[in-house]
Design an enzyme around this catalytic site. Structure first.
Site, PDB file in Angstrom:
ATOM      1  N   HIS A 255      -2.995   6.410   4.485  1.00 22.13           N
ATOM      2  CA  HIS A 255      -1.816   5.565   4.757  1.00 22.13           C
ATOM      3  C   HIS A 255      -0.509   6.159   4.212  1.00 22.13           C
ATOM      4  O   HIS A 255       0.384   5.427   3.779  1.00 22.13           O
ATOM      5  CB  HIS A 255      -2.014   4.140   4.189  1.00 22.13           C
ATOM      6  CG  HIS A 255      -1.248   3.106   4.993  1.00 22.13           C
ATOM      7  ND1 HIS A 255      -1.285   1.767   4.705  1.00 22.13           N
ATOM      8  CD2 HIS A 255      -0.416   3.239   6.060  1.00 22.13           C
ATOM      9  CE1 HIS A 255      -0.517   1.113   5.563  1.00 22.13           C
ATOM     10  NE2 HIS A 255       0.017   1.987   6.395  1.00 22.13           N
TER      11      HIS A 255
ATOM     12  N   CYS B  79       0.788  -1.247   0.000  1.00 27.15           N
ATOM     13  CA  CYS B  79       0.000   0.000   0.000  1.00 27.15           C
ATOM     14  C   CYS B  79       0.814   1.288   0.000  1.00 27.15           C
ATOM     15  O   CYS B  79       0.749   2.062  -0.948  1.00 27.15           O
ATOM     16  CB  CYS B  79      -0.916   0.054   1.214  1.00 27.15           C
ATOM     17  SG  CYS B  79      -1.894  -1.408   1.451  1.00 27.15           S
TER      18      CYS B  79
ATOM     19  N   LYS C 223       0.459  -9.913  -3.622  1.00 31.36           N
ATOM     20  CA  LYS C 223       0.802  -8.773  -2.766  1.00 31.36           C
ATOM     21  C   LYS C 223       2.156  -8.980  -2.081  1.00 31.36           C
ATOM     22  O   LYS C 223       2.432 -10.069  -1.580  1.00 31.36           O
ATOM     23  CB  LYS C 223      -0.291  -8.606  -1.698  1.00 31.36           C
ATOM     24  CG  LYS C 223       0.027  -7.550  -0.652  1.00 31.36           C
ATOM     25  CD  LYS C 223      -1.109  -7.389   0.339  1.00 31.36           C
ATOM     26  CE  LYS C 223      -0.759  -6.345   1.384  1.00 31.36           C
ATOM     27  NZ  LYS C 223      -1.850  -6.125   2.359  1.00 31.36           N
TER      28      LYS C 223
END
Ligand SMILES: *[C@@H]1O[C@H](CO)[C@@H](O)[C@H](O)[C@H]1NC(C)=O
Ligand SMILES: *[C@@H]1O[C@H](CO)[C@@H](O)[C@H](O)[C@H]1NC(C)=O
Ligand SMILES: *[C@@H]1O[C@H](CO)[C@@H](O)[C@H](O)[C@H]1NC(C)=O
Length: 595
Positions: A153, A92, A384
């Site tokens: 974030h 992220c 991921k």
């Protein structure tokens, strides 16, 4: 017109490499960058939709036949679908930093060299440096009203609990509603926790050791074998009880520390009530669009879906054939539909460029027993956290702008999430910054079908600050070469993922270095199943050398910057902890229930 603009803008990108004399000559001969206006007609509103952790294989229009995503599919049918759309990082924080700045995250320092993959707490001093320029900042300067709803974030504070140096409102957004941090399993005290489980384990071991010591002392005292005092026995018992109770409340503490919502600079809900967030976010999007329908506006809807703990409303639970993950994905698709309906109702569909993507690939490690809690990356290898393998970085990418972009158009060229930056800046009539390297390329001509190729000949694939792979689009041959310098060591061997860990590591013993590098031709082998060798691929050496030269040229454009995700700036600092109420009792709930 758009083509000429693209070229003029490309010239701007290279300004720092050209001497001033050459520039002056160019200014006399060629079109000035400032002559490069927006495309014909009024400037569009811009609506960017980003899912969290969604895999490319989770979406109907990318080949999934069992999950229902009719609204995302409709967006693709009415617009342009990119099949080789790549995130600049497989997790992220760095991926989002690159998206907002159009630059590899290493340029802004939004990576670590020490294994810290993302910003770990809200109360850390790292974050997107205020000197970085986001597309929101440029669009705001060009008269757009800019909003961010959902996940950020990218940091919050630098030196005190409310200086908000990294806050969205300090990065070009006029309005923010959402989580400064990120949705995580810890927000709901869920099985697959990111942080709580580790802390509890450590505290648990400590309390067991202290308990053992207390027991030994007590027995020693009673049997007169150890000359311990009762004070010592009592104190060690107290410490043991304290540690034990802390480990019990640690989940709640994390939820208070990280799982909260803000509107602009104020906390509205701490800890947040996750179940309410879906209707609250939709209400926020709808009222932002209505408030700003006179336009132009930029709205970045950064979904909390489909990150664990997969908070799903009752309406969608148990509906999909793919468990809670599938339910959550279908709910997100429904939200996309609600948002598109809002545009329709307000008569904004034709004047709004809509974009849909995911910040990186689906998590293969998010599994418990036979239950899948992470995304599916289709035919692509890995997921991921993996910087090189396609599954970690190849994501959905859809653009819709009726009447301007051809409906149903599909683009197979390599494109990057970083391309959104110059594309929207260009549409807004702005200029990409010329005092720094911008890695994204304007996509408009490619999307309209007036250019056959994307401007990316090479793309670098980083894992933290380590270059794991690079891609070369050899246009004259139609080949897309991928060269891997390092790949993660799977656990167990050959499993295709790092089970038992949150994500695969990027360095050290966790990776295999390849010299000579691994080579694949993605145009023939998109699943990266058959590594080529000098025997099977006559141009092996030429390809590897060409890519090595491109990597060296890329490295020369990097300048050293402080790494925001390294431990110094990525460790919890109590004085940076945002708190609604009186520290340490951070608790408030200031928003009415959604309608
Ligand atoms: C569709 O997505 C689900 C959920 O991630 C996945 O389990 C399934 O394998 C996918 N199906 C296909 C045909 O890709
Ligand atoms: C949020 O901040 C912006 C600009 O600072 C301001 O215009 C807007 O009214 C604020 N909204 C709320 C709800 O406080
Ligand atoms: C929107 O654009 C489409 C495609 O060009 C066109 O068919 C439609 O009539 C337009 N709608 C409105 C309300 O202008």
């Amino acid at each position: 017109m758009p083509r000429r603009c693209t070229q003029a803008l490309l010239k701007c990108d290279h300004i720092n490499k050209v001497s001033w004399l050459a520039l002056a000559v160019a200014a006399l001969l060629g079109p000035k960058p400032s002559a490069c206006g927006p495309p014909p007609g009024p400037r569009p509103n811009i609506l960017l939709l980003m899912a969290d952790d969604l895999g490319i294989g989770d979406v109907g229009c990318y080949g999934n036949t069992t999950i229902r995503t009719p609204n995302i599919d409709r967006l693709a049918a009415d617009g342009v679908r990119l099949t080789q759309h790549l995130a600049a990082a497989p997790v992220c924080t760095p991926s989002r930093a690159a998206f907002l700045t159009g630059r590899y995250p290493l340029r802004s320092g939004m990576v670590s060299s020490q294994g810290h993959r993302v910003l770990r707490w809200t109360a850390v001093s790292g974050g997107l440096p205020p000197s970085e320029i986001t597309f929101a900042k440029i669009l705001k300067d060009r008269g757009y009203t800019t909003g961010l709803i959902g996940k950020w974030h990218l940091g919050l504070n630098c030196a005190s609990s409310n200086d908000h140096c990294h806050h969205p409102l300090n990065h070009g957004f006029d309005y923010f509603y959402g989580m400064p941090f990120s949705m995580m399993a810890d927000c709901e005290r869920w099985g697959l926790s990111e942080k709580r489980a580790v802390l509890e384990r450590r505290l648990g071991i400590c309390s067991q050791l202290v308990a053992l010591a207390a027991l030994t002392l007590t027995i020693g005292k009673l049997t007169h074998l150890i000359p311990a005092s009762w004070t010592l026995v009592i104190w060690s018992t107290v410490v043991c009880l304290l540690l034990f109770s802390t480990s019990c409340v640690v989940g709640a503490l994390i939820a208070h520390a990280d799982c909260f919502l803000m509107r602009n600079h104020s906390i509205t809900e701490q800890p947040m009530r996750s179940q309410r967030t879906t209707p609250l976010m939709l209400q926020e999007v709808s009222s932002f669009v209505k408030r700003n329908k006179q336009g132009p506006f930029l709205l970045f809807m950064s979904f909390l879906h489909v990150h664990t703990p997969l908070v799903t409303t009752e309406n969608f639970r148990g509906r999909s054939p793919h468990g809670l993950y599938g339910d959550n994905t279908e709910e997100m698709d429904w939200m996309v539909g609600q948002i598109l309906d809002t545009l329709d109702t307000e008569g904004l569909t034709n004047s709004t460029l809509v974009y849909f993507t995911s910040d990186h690939g689906g998590s293969l490690e998010a599994q418990s027993g036979n239950n899948q809690y992470g995304g599916w990356n289709g035919i692509y290898k890995g997921g991921k956290g993996m910087g090189g393998w396609e599954g970690g970085i190849r994501v959905p990418g859809i653009f819709r702008w009726p009447g301007v972009l051809p409906a149903g158009h599909v683009v197979h060229e390599p494109t990057s999430l970083m391309d959104v930056f110059p594309t929207v800046v260009q549409l807004a009539g702005g200029q990409v910054p010329q005092d720094r390297v911008v890695d994204g390329r304007d996509l408009l001509a490619l999307l309209r079908g007036t250019a056959a190729h994307s401007d990316h000949e090479f793309l670098m694939h980083y894992c933290e600050s380590f270059l794991h792979a690079a891609r070369w689009h050899q246009r004259d041959r139609g080949a897309v070469w991928k060269v891997h310098f390092a790949t993660p060591v799977f656990q167990p061997d050959g499993a295709g993922a790092c089970y038992g860990q949150v994500v695969c590591p990027c360095s050290g013993d966790g990776v295999t270095q390849h010299d000579p590098p691994l080579l694949f031709d993605l145009s023939r082998d998109p699943s990266e199943a058959h590594a080529l060798t000098p025997d099977t691929e006559p141009s092996f050496h030429r390809v590897v050398e060409t890519v090595a030269r491109a990597v060296a040229a890329h490295r020369r454009t990097l300048s050293p910057v402080p790494l925001q995700l390294d431990a110094a700036d990525n460790t919890w600092k109590p004085w940076l902890q945002p708190c609604c109420g009186r520290f340490p009792f951070c608790w408030c709930d200031r928003d009415a229930d959604p309608r």
